[in-house]
Write an enzyme that holds these catalytic residues in place. Structure first.
Site, PDB file in Angstrom:
ATOM      1  N   ASP A   1       5.313  -9.616   4.968  1.00 11.60           N
ATOM      2  CA  ASP A   1       4.505 -10.333   4.113  1.00 11.60           C
ATOM      3  C   ASP A   1       5.476 -10.836   2.811  1.00 11.60           C
ATOM      4  O   ASP A   1       4.852 -11.759   2.410  1.00 11.60           O
ATOM      5  CB  ASP A   1       3.153  -9.650   3.587  1.00 11.60           C
ATOM      6  CG  ASP A   1       2.173  -9.147   4.818  1.00 11.60           C
ATOM      7  OD1 ASP A   1       2.602  -9.872   5.810  1.00 11.60           O
ATOM      8  OD2 ASP A   1       1.573  -8.208   4.388  1.00 11.60           O
TER       9      ASP A   1
ATOM     10  N   GLY B   1       0.950  -1.261  -0.034  1.00  8.09           N
ATOM     11  CA  GLY B   1      -0.018   0.137   0.177  1.00  8.09           C
ATOM     12  C   GLY B   1       0.721   1.415  -0.007  1.00  8.09           C
ATOM     13  O   GLY B   1       0.670   2.148  -0.469  1.00  8.09           O
ATOM     14  N   THR B   2       1.912   1.466   0.743  1.00  6.94           N
ATOM     15  CA  THR B   2       2.769   2.537   1.023  1.00  6.94           C
ATOM     16  C   THR B   2       3.419   2.810  -0.564  1.00  6.94           C
ATOM     17  O   THR B   2       3.539   3.623  -0.809  1.00  6.94           O
ATOM     18  CB  THR B   2       4.113   1.908   1.892  1.00  6.94           C
ATOM     19  OG1 THR B   2       3.435   1.596   3.110  1.00  6.94           O
ATOM     20  CG2 THR B   2       5.094   3.115   2.193  1.00  6.94           C
TER      21      THR B   2
HETATM   22  O1  F6P Z   1       1.079  -6.035   5.957  1.00  6.51           O
HETATM   23  C1  F6P Z   1       1.638  -6.517   7.138  1.00  6.51           C
HETATM   24  C2  F6P Z   1       0.774  -7.073   8.168  1.00  6.51           C
HETATM   25  O2  F6P Z   1       1.127  -7.353   9.365  1.00  6.51           O
HETATM   26  C3  F6P Z   1      -0.102  -8.235   7.628  1.00  6.51           C
HETATM   27  O3  F6P Z   1       0.485  -9.490   7.485  1.00  6.51           O
HETATM   28  C4  F6P Z   1      -1.277  -8.067   8.352  1.00  6.51           C
HETATM   29  O4  F6P Z   1      -2.489  -8.560   7.558  1.00  6.51           O
HETATM   30  C5  F6P Z   1      -1.499  -6.509   8.317  1.00  6.51           C
HETATM   31  O5  F6P Z   1      -0.354  -6.051   8.202  1.00  6.51           O
HETATM   32  C6  F6P Z   1      -2.285  -6.054   9.720  1.00  6.51           C
HETATM   33  O6  F6P Z   1      -2.442  -4.801   9.668  1.00  6.51           O
HETATM   34  P1  F6P Z   1      -2.663  -4.054  11.216  1.00  6.51           P
HETATM   35  O7  F6P Z   1      -1.433  -3.935  11.895  1.00  6.51           O
HETATM   36  O8  F6P Z   1      -3.039  -2.550  10.675  1.00  6.51           O
HETATM   37  O9  F6P Z   1      -3.534  -4.784  11.816  1.00  6.51           O
END
Ligand code: F6P
Length: 323
Positions: free
Chosen positions: A127, A104-105
């Site tokens: 990820d 996204g970034t």
């Molecule tokens: O993109 C990294 C991540 O840890 C994903 O594995 C997970 O789906 C998401 O971020 C969780 O996001 P947040 O910390 O905003 O709940």
């Protein structure tokens, strides 16, 4: 180019601090003034920008998280938000920006670069789902964290002849699940890339016990179909059929913490330094990733909106090795 800024955005990842440190120290060594933006794109819009010195980034490399903090910004997804961000950078006479983060970034950094601002992205997400890099900062530490948990769970699973579902992160992809599943000796790995029927999963578990195993570990990626809760629900409905006890462990945000591995510290360091070189060399609107054991530059236009999926061959190998 005289002044550059660095920010971290989206989910934090172990090794981000090594990247920040490398940007600051290589930038200063090249004669630049380096600024840190607090709280990701949200902080950029609010003008949370301050000068960083070599001393400000001392003692951070061994910490997970990001000393600049992070955020997920809705405002930045709108053009008005991005215009405001560019205004804030111009007010501080900053002429280049390093953006450390994941999918996204980097879509955000592409949008910013399309508006004419010199941006270089650095591939960072646990990820490892970012196009333009073989491995992203944080993925190695996250896999090792999951692995440690699996090793621990295996001891208790074996003692009680139980089956465990271990849910891991990865958003819509299965890199963490697959790597931790193979290196942890899991009986099955369930990933979004390969949909599977709950009945077939149940059969795999039964087969594992039939082959003489004293436990069954199922690593399930959070984005898998079915996901861990759906599988548990299904197994509960078919309890009479299973013949073994089942437990669920959701590892959650534990996976984002932990001491960054040497690999992630080195990766953060190399990519951070390469990002400064890219800015100085006039390579703007690119992502700095790690390809064939070296920093590699890919246009953000090729990265934005794309996903790097888990390796199908490794999935097949995991199945064979689970025998
Ligand atoms: O993109 C990294 C991540 O840890 C994903 O594995 C997970 O789906 C998401 O971020 C969780 O996001 P947040 O910390 O905003 O709940």
């Amino acid at each position: 180019m005289k002044r550059i800024a660095v920010l971290t955005s989206g989910g934090d990842a172990p090794g981000m601090n090594a990247a920040i440190r490398a940007v600051v120290r290589t930038g200063i060594a090249a004669g630049l003034e380096v600024y840190g933006v607090r709280n990701g794109y949200a902080g950029l819009i609010n003008g949370e920008i301050e000068r960083l010195t070599n001393r400000d980034v001392g003692g951070i490399m061994q910490q997970a998280g990001t000393m600049l903090r992070s955020a997920r910004s809705k405002e930045f997804r709108e053009e008005a938000g991005r215009r405001q961000a560019i205004r804030k950078l111009s007010e501080r006479r900053i002429d280049g920006l390093v953006v450390i983060g994941g999918n996204g970034t980097q879509t955000g950094s592409y949008e910013l670069s399309k508006m004419g601002f010199p941006v270089v992205g650095v591939a960072s997400t646990i990820d490892n789902d970012l196009y333009g890099t073989d491995i992203s900062i944080g993925a190695d530490t996250a896999v090792n964290t999951v692995l440690e948990a699996i090793d621990r769970i295996k001891a208790t699973a074996s003692s009680h002849s139980r089956a465990f579902l271990v849910e891991v992160m990865g958003r819509d992809t299965g890199y963490i699940a697959l790597m931790a599943g193979i290196t942890g000796g899991a009986e099955a790995v369930i990933i979004p890339e390969v949909p599977i029927e709950p009945d077939d999963v149940l059969q795999e578990l039964k087969d594992a016990y039939a082959r003489g195993k004293s436990h069954a570990i199922l690593v399930v990626a959070e984005g898998a179909k079915p996901n861990a809760s759906q599988l548990i629900e299904y197994f509960r409905e078919h309890k009479a059929d299973t013949g073994f006890e089942l437990r669920l462990t959701v590892l959650g945000h534990v996976q984002r913490g932990g001491t960054p591995t040497a690999f992630d510290r080195m990766l953060g360091t190399r990519l951070g330094a390469a990002a400064v070189q890219a800015l100085l060399g006039g390579h703007h609107g690119v992502l700095v990733g790690w390809v064939n054991h070296r920093p590699h530059v890919t246009p953000l236009s090729e990265v934005a909106g794309r996903t790097r999926y888990a390796d199908r061959e490794l999935y097949e190998l995991a199945r064979v090795l689970a025998r």
